[in-house]
Design a protein around this motif. Structure first.
Motif, PDB file in Angstrom:
ATOM      1  N   PRO A  90       0.806  -1.225   0.000  1.00 25.72           N
ATOM      2  CA  PRO A  90       0.000   0.000   0.000  1.00 25.72           C
ATOM      3  C   PRO A  90       0.838   1.273   0.000  1.00 25.72           C
ATOM      4  CG  PRO A  90      -0.070  -1.088   2.153  1.00 25.72           C
ATOM      5  CD  PRO A  90       0.574  -2.052   1.209  1.00 25.72           C
ATOM      6  N   GLU A  91       2.114   1.155   0.337  1.00 29.15           N
ATOM      7  CA  GLU A  91       2.984   2.332   0.312  1.00 29.15           C
ATOM      8  C   GLU A  91       3.056   2.947  -1.087  1.00 29.15           C
ATOM      9  OE1 GLU A  91       4.513  -0.623   3.371  1.00 29.15           O
ATOM     10  OE2 GLU A  91       3.891  -0.699   1.266  1.00 29.15           O
ATOM     11  N   THR A  92       2.906   2.118  -2.110  1.00 31.35           N
ATOM     12  CA  THR A  92       2.980   2.640  -3.473  1.00 31.35           C
ATOM     13  C   THR A  92       1.821   3.589  -3.770  1.00 31.35           C
ATOM     14  OG1 THR A  92       1.801   0.701  -4.331  1.00 31.35           O
ATOM     15  CG2 THR A  92       4.211   0.600  -4.311  1.00 31.35           C
ATOM     16  N   VAL A  93       0.658   3.284  -3.216  1.00 31.34           N
ATOM     17  CA  VAL A  93      -0.500   4.166  -3.391  1.00 31.34           C
ATOM     18  C   VAL A  93      -0.293   5.456  -2.603  1.00 31.34           C
ATOM     19  CG1 VAL A  93      -2.996   4.376  -3.118  1.00 31.34           C
ATOM     20  CG2 VAL A  93      -1.988   2.170  -3.754  1.00 31.34           C
ATOM     21  N   ARG A  94       0.154   5.326  -1.384  1.00 32.07           N
ATOM     22  CA  ARG A  94       0.377   6.509  -0.545  1.00 32.07           C
ATOM     23  C   ARG A  94       1.407   7.444  -1.167  1.00 32.07           C
ATOM     24  NH1 ARG A  94      -0.358   5.656   5.523  1.00 32.07           N
ATOM     25  NH2 ARG A  94      -2.451   5.962   4.680  1.00 32.07           N
ATOM     26  N   TRP A  95       2.441   6.868  -1.781  1.00 33.03           N
ATOM     27  CA  TRP A  95       3.470   7.691  -2.426  1.00 33.03           C
ATOM     28  C   TRP A  95       2.815   8.648  -3.426  1.00 33.03           C
ATOM     29  CZ3 TRP A  95       5.264   9.241  -7.047  1.00 33.03           C
ATOM     30  CH2 TRP A  95       6.563   9.739  -7.130  1.00 33.03           C
ATOM     31  N   ALA A  96       1.943   8.112  -4.265  1.00 32.10           N
ATOM     32  CA  ALA A  96       1.315   8.938  -5.295  1.00 32.10           C
ATOM     33  C   ALA A  96       0.393   9.985  -4.696  1.00 32.10           C
ATOM     34  CB  ALA A  96       0.545   8.046  -6.273  1.00 32.10           C
ATOM     35  N   VAL A  97      -0.394   9.606  -3.693  1.00 28.54           N
ATOM     36  CA  VAL A  97      -1.353  10.540  -3.111  1.00 28.54           C
ATOM     37  C   VAL A  97      -0.635  11.666  -2.380  1.00 28.54           C
ATOM     38  CG1 VAL A  97      -3.333  10.769  -1.571  1.00 28.54           C
ATOM     39  CG2 VAL A  97      -3.085   8.714  -2.970  1.00 28.54           C
ATOM     40  N   ARG A  98       0.459  11.354  -1.718  1.00 25.01           N
ATOM     41  CA  ARG A  98       1.230  12.398  -1.037  1.00 25.01           C
ATOM     42  C   ARG A  98       1.857  13.380  -2.031  1.00 25.01           C
ATOM     43  NH1 ARG A  98       2.728  11.525   4.514  1.00 25.01           N
ATOM     44  NH2 ARG A  98       4.739  12.534   4.172  1.00 25.01           N
ATOM     45  N   ARG A  99       1.861  13.021  -3.285  1.00 21.40           N
ATOM     46  CA  ARG A  99       2.380  13.916  -4.325  1.00 21.40           C
ATOM     47  C   ARG A  99       1.263  14.461  -5.205  1.00 21.40           C
ATOM     48  NH1 ARG A  99       5.789  10.766  -2.224  1.00 21.40           N
ATOM     49  NH2 ARG A  99       8.020  11.296  -2.105  1.00 21.40           N
TER      50      ARG A  99
END
Length: 265
Positions: free
Chosen positions: A153-162
Motif C-alpha cells: 500500500p505504500e505505493t498508493v500513498r506515495w502517489a497521493v502524497r504527491r
C-alpha cells in the motif's frame, strides 16, 4: 465541484498480440464517445499477460513500438488520456510497465512495475525503481500495477502524497482450476482483493480505480472506490465492457495520506 469522467477497459483477454491492439483501439474510440478523460487498461494488455501456460509469441520490440504508435494515434483521435498496460524489453530483461499517453498522442511517461509477485520474477526479471504522477486536465493520478496495489500500500500513498486524486491499478488475474468463482462484488466469500480496493481508497482519502480483464471465473473484477472507502461502481464479474465513473475531485483531499507521520514516503 470539479468532476472528471474515467473509464476502465474491462475487456476480454486478447488471444493474440494483434488482437490486443484491435481491442485497445476500439476501447479508446468508445471511451471518447462516452467523453471519458482517462482510460486505463489491465496489466500487460498489449501484447497480453504471459501466464505460465501462455501461447503468446516471444517478446517483439518492433511489434511493441508499432503498437504504442497505433494506440497513441487512437488516443489523439479520441481526445483521451490512455494508461496502457504493456511490456517492454530492457537490458535487464522483460519488464511489466504502463505507458501513459496524453490526449494529444504524446507519451507522458512510463510507470514500471517495481514490486513483482514472486511467481512473476522468472518471466519478467526486470523491475522499476522510480515512481511518478501524471496529469490529465484537472486530474492528477498515479499508477500502481497489480501486486504493488494488493500487497504494498505504500505505493498508493506515495502517489497521493504527491497530489494524486486517483490511483489507477491495472492488474491481471485468472481463474484457477477448482478455485472459488465469485459472482457478485461484496460477497463475504470473495477474496481479500475487493477489500484491498476499498482500503487503498479509505486509508489515503483518494479514489482507487482497479481494472482487470473479463474472464470466466476470474477472482477479481474492475471497480472504483471512493475516498471514504465505499464502492462507487464495479463491473459485473465476467462481463466485458467499459466501466465508466464520474469522480468528484473535491472529495479526493488526500488528507489521511498527508497526515501519515511514520512513512518516509
Amino acid at each position: 465541484m470539479s468532476t472528471v469522467r474515467i473509464a476502465l477497459a474491462n475487456l476480454r483477454e486478447p488471444t493474440t498480440p494483434s488482437e490486443s491492439v484491435q481491442f485497445a483501439t476500439a476501447a479508446i474510440r468508445e471511451a471518447g464517445r462516452q467523453q471519458a478523460r482517462v482510460l486505463c487498461f489491465p496489466e500487460c494488455f498489449i501484447p497480453g499477460y504471459r501466464w505460465p501456460d501462455t501461447k503468446l509469441p516471444a517478446p517483439d520490440p518492433l511489434f511493441l513500438e508499432q503498437a504504442w504508435v497505433t494506440v497513441a494515434e487512437a488516443a489523439k483521435a479520441a481526445g483521451v488520456t490512455v494508461i496502457l498496460g504493456t511490456e517492454r524489453l530492457t537490458e535487464r530483461g522483460l519488464q511489466i510497465t504502463a505507458c501513459v499517453i496524453n490526449a494529444d498522442g504524446t507519451i507522458a511517461g512510463w510507470q514500471d512495475k517495481g514490486q513483482l509477485d514472486p511467481s512473476e520474477e522468472r518471466q519478467y526479471p526486470a523491475f522499476g525503481t522510480e515512481r511518478g504522477v501524471f496529469t490529465a486536465g484537472p486530474l492528477t493520478f498515479g499508477v500502481v500495477i497489480c501486486h504493488e496495489g494488493w500487497r504494498y500500500p505504500e505505493t498508493v500513498r506515495w502517489a497521493v502524497r504527491r497530489g494524486a486524486q486517483v490511483v489507477f491499478h491495472p492488474h491481471a488475474s485468472q481463474a484457477e482450476p477448482g478455485g472459488y468463482r465469485p459472482t457478485m462484488f461484496g460477497d463475504p466469500a470473495n477474496s481479500f482483493h475487493e477489500k484491498a480496493i476499498l482500503c487503498r481508497a479509505a486509508e489515503n482519502t483518494c479514489y482507487f480505480a482497479s481494472v482487470n480483464c473479463a474472464s470466466d471465473g476470474s477472482p477479481t473484477t474492475s471497480a472504483v472506490a471512493r475516498p471514504d472507502g465505499s464502492l462507487q461502481c464495479a463491473q459485473p464479474y465476467g462481463l466485458p465492457g467499459l466501466l465508466v465513473a464520474d469522480l468528484d475531485l473535491s472529495a479526493a483531499t488526500g488528507l489521511l495520506a498527508a497526515r501519515c507521520r511514520t512513512s518516509p514516503l
